[in-house]
Design an enzyme around this catalytic site. Structure first.
Site, PDB file in Angstrom:
ATOM      1  N   ASN A   9      -6.007   1.488   2.879  1.00 50.63           N
ATOM      2  CA  ASN A   9      -7.163   1.133   1.887  1.00 50.63           C
ATOM      3  C   ASN A   9      -8.142   0.408   2.860  1.00 50.63           C
ATOM      4  OD1 ASN A   9      -8.924   0.239   0.095  1.00 50.63           O
ATOM      5  ND2 ASN A   9      -7.544  -1.239  -0.849  1.00 50.63           N
ATOM      6  N   LYS A  11     -11.140  -0.393   2.162  1.00 52.77           N
ATOM      7  CA  LYS A  11     -11.702  -1.393   1.392  1.00 52.77           C
ATOM      8  C   LYS A  11     -13.411  -1.174   1.720  1.00 52.77           C
ATOM      9  CE  LYS A  11      -7.979  -4.553   0.869  1.00 52.77           C
ATOM     10  NZ  LYS A  11      -7.541  -5.613   0.435  1.00 52.77           N
ATOM     11  N   HIS A  96      -6.595  -1.044  -8.571  1.00 51.57           N
ATOM     12  CA  HIS A  96      -6.454  -2.231  -7.224  1.00 51.57           C
ATOM     13  C   HIS A  96      -6.733  -3.505  -7.951  1.00 51.57           C
ATOM     14  CE1 HIS A  96      -6.952  -4.343  -3.687  1.00 51.57           C
ATOM     15  NE2 HIS A  96      -6.223  -3.452  -2.905  1.00 51.57           N
ATOM     16  N   GLU A  98      -8.408  -5.901  -6.627  1.00 52.19           N
ATOM     17  CA  GLU A  98      -9.613  -6.177  -6.569  1.00 52.19           C
ATOM     18  C   GLU A  98     -10.465  -5.679  -7.444  1.00 52.19           C
ATOM     19  OE1 GLU A  98      -9.705  -5.166  -2.356  1.00 52.19           O
ATOM     20  OE2 GLU A  98      -8.436  -6.862  -1.898  1.00 52.19           O
ATOM     21  N   GLU A 168       1.582  -4.000  -5.700  1.00 51.87           N
ATOM     22  CA  GLU A 168       0.888  -4.981  -4.658  1.00 51.87           C
ATOM     23  C   GLU A 168       0.887  -6.369  -5.226  1.00 51.87           C
ATOM     24  OE1 GLU A 168      -1.952  -2.550  -1.896  1.00 51.87           O
ATOM     25  OE2 GLU A 168      -2.754  -3.065  -3.584  1.00 51.87           O
ATOM     26  N   GLY A 174      -4.105  -9.276   1.470  1.00 44.67           N
ATOM     27  CA  GLY A 174      -5.100 -10.071   2.383  1.00 44.67           C
ATOM     28  C   GLY A 174      -4.651 -11.476   2.724  1.00 44.67           C
ATOM     29  N   SER A 214       0.006  -7.262   2.864  1.00 43.43           N
ATOM     30  CA  SER A 214       0.022  -7.855   4.273  1.00 43.43           C
ATOM     31  C   SER A 214       1.156  -6.988   4.888  1.00 43.43           C
ATOM     32  CB  SER A 214       0.260  -9.336   4.328  1.00 43.43           C
ATOM     33  OG  SER A 214      -0.752 -10.075   3.650  1.00 43.43           O
TER      34      SER A 214
HETATM   35  C1  PEP Z   1      -4.585  -3.644  -0.351  1.00 42.13           C
HETATM   36  O1  PEP Z   1      -5.682  -3.970  -0.328  1.00 42.13           O
HETATM   37  O2  PEP Z   1      -4.248  -2.845  -0.928  1.00 42.13           O
HETATM   38  C2  PEP Z   1      -3.605  -4.464   0.702  1.00 42.13           C
HETATM   39  C3  PEP Z   1      -2.640  -4.415   0.590  1.00 42.13           C
HETATM   40  O3  PEP Z   1      -4.231  -5.268   1.837  1.00 42.13           O
HETATM   41  P1  PEP Z   1      -3.641  -6.122   2.817  1.00 42.13           P
HETATM   42  O4  PEP Z   1      -2.618  -5.187   3.509  1.00 42.13           O
HETATM   43  O5  PEP Z   1      -4.704  -6.456   3.480  1.00 42.13           O
HETATM   44  O6  PEP Z   1      -2.783  -7.128   2.288  1.00 42.13           O
END
Ligand code: PEP
Length: 251
Positions: A9, A11, A96, A98, A168, A174, A214
């Protein structure tokens, strides 16, 4: 046997030139490997058309990061499922955290998006996850159950074949804080059991459930070796071809 899936992703990162560069680098790295998993990239809307041309003939599949549930019309700033199909997308990330937490998307809206994506033959990567305070007050499973069931309302068993769920935990996105393999496995197993109750053993056994939060080359292998973790949705670490490749190798 479920095939592993590694999805990136991007973003709101990478303009057109940066996108082209990253895809070319990734293609070069993948040329020397026979990945043991499906590889999906989800660039921003503005790069999708060009990305679609660049990934042709490679193992990389294309997804978008969002879409709206209406077909067309006066929805300024939105993009429809058929528009995504027309630029070569096979997948779309929906729900997601976000989108939920910054743009106030709720379960009902996410459900409408999932149904629209399915009717347009786009495969949703449907994200669910609890906030830190929800984990701390012991309501993780309650939150996940609500998000999963509401998001999948009136989705048929047949349509479930086209859905990927991504667990997630919001506190791990992040932040550099990864769920332990055991913490992630516990929720993945919970989701699979929930799907078995709602649908059938067959649907639940075929369902691909990704972990996101992460994921990095050095923790991917351990997470991906858990029985109910079928791959990863990767944010930060997919923005460099070699670290994304490190995760692909971990699969
Ligand atoms: C994501 O945005 O789906 C995500 C898992 O981000 P990160 O790997 O940076 O934590």
């Amino acid at each position: 046997m479920r095939k592993k899936v590694i999805a990136g992703n991007w973003k709101m990162n990478n303009d057109l030139m940066e996108s082209e560069k990253l895809i070319v680098e990734l293609k070069n790295l993948l040329q020397n490997e026979k990945p043991n998993c499906d590889v999906i990239i989800c660039p921003p809307f503005t790069s999708l058309s060009e990305a679609s041309k660049l990934v042709k003939g490679s193992v990389i599949k294309l997804g978008a990061q969002n879409m709206y549930f209406e077909e067309s019309g006066a929805f300024t700033g939105e993009v429809s499922a058929s528009m995504l199909k027309s630029v070569g997308c096979e997948y779309v990330i929906l729900g997601h955290s976000e989108r939920r937490n910054i743009f106030d998307e709720n379960d009902k809206m996410i459900n409408k998006k999932i149904k629209k994506a399915l009717s347009a033959e786009l495969k949703p990567i449907f994200c669910v996850g609890e906030l830190l305070e929800e984990r701390e007050n012991g309501t993780t499973k309650e939150v996940i159950k609500k998000q999963v069931l509401k998001g999948l309302e009136s989705v048929s068993a047949d349509e479930m074949q086209s859905i990927i769920i991504a667990y997630e935990p919001v506190w791990a996105i992040g932040t550099g804080k990864t769920a332990t393999p055991a913490q992630a496995q516990e929720v993945h197993e919970f989701i699979r059991d929930l799907i078995e109750i709602e649908y059938s053993m067959e649907v639940s056994m075929n369902l691909v459930i990704l972990y996101g939060g992460s994921v990095k080359p050095d923790n991917a292998k351990q997470l991906l070796s858990q029985i109910d973790i079928d791959g990863a949705l990767v944010g930060g670490a997919c923005l460099k071809a070699d670290s994304f490749m490190g995760i692909i190798k971990g699969a």
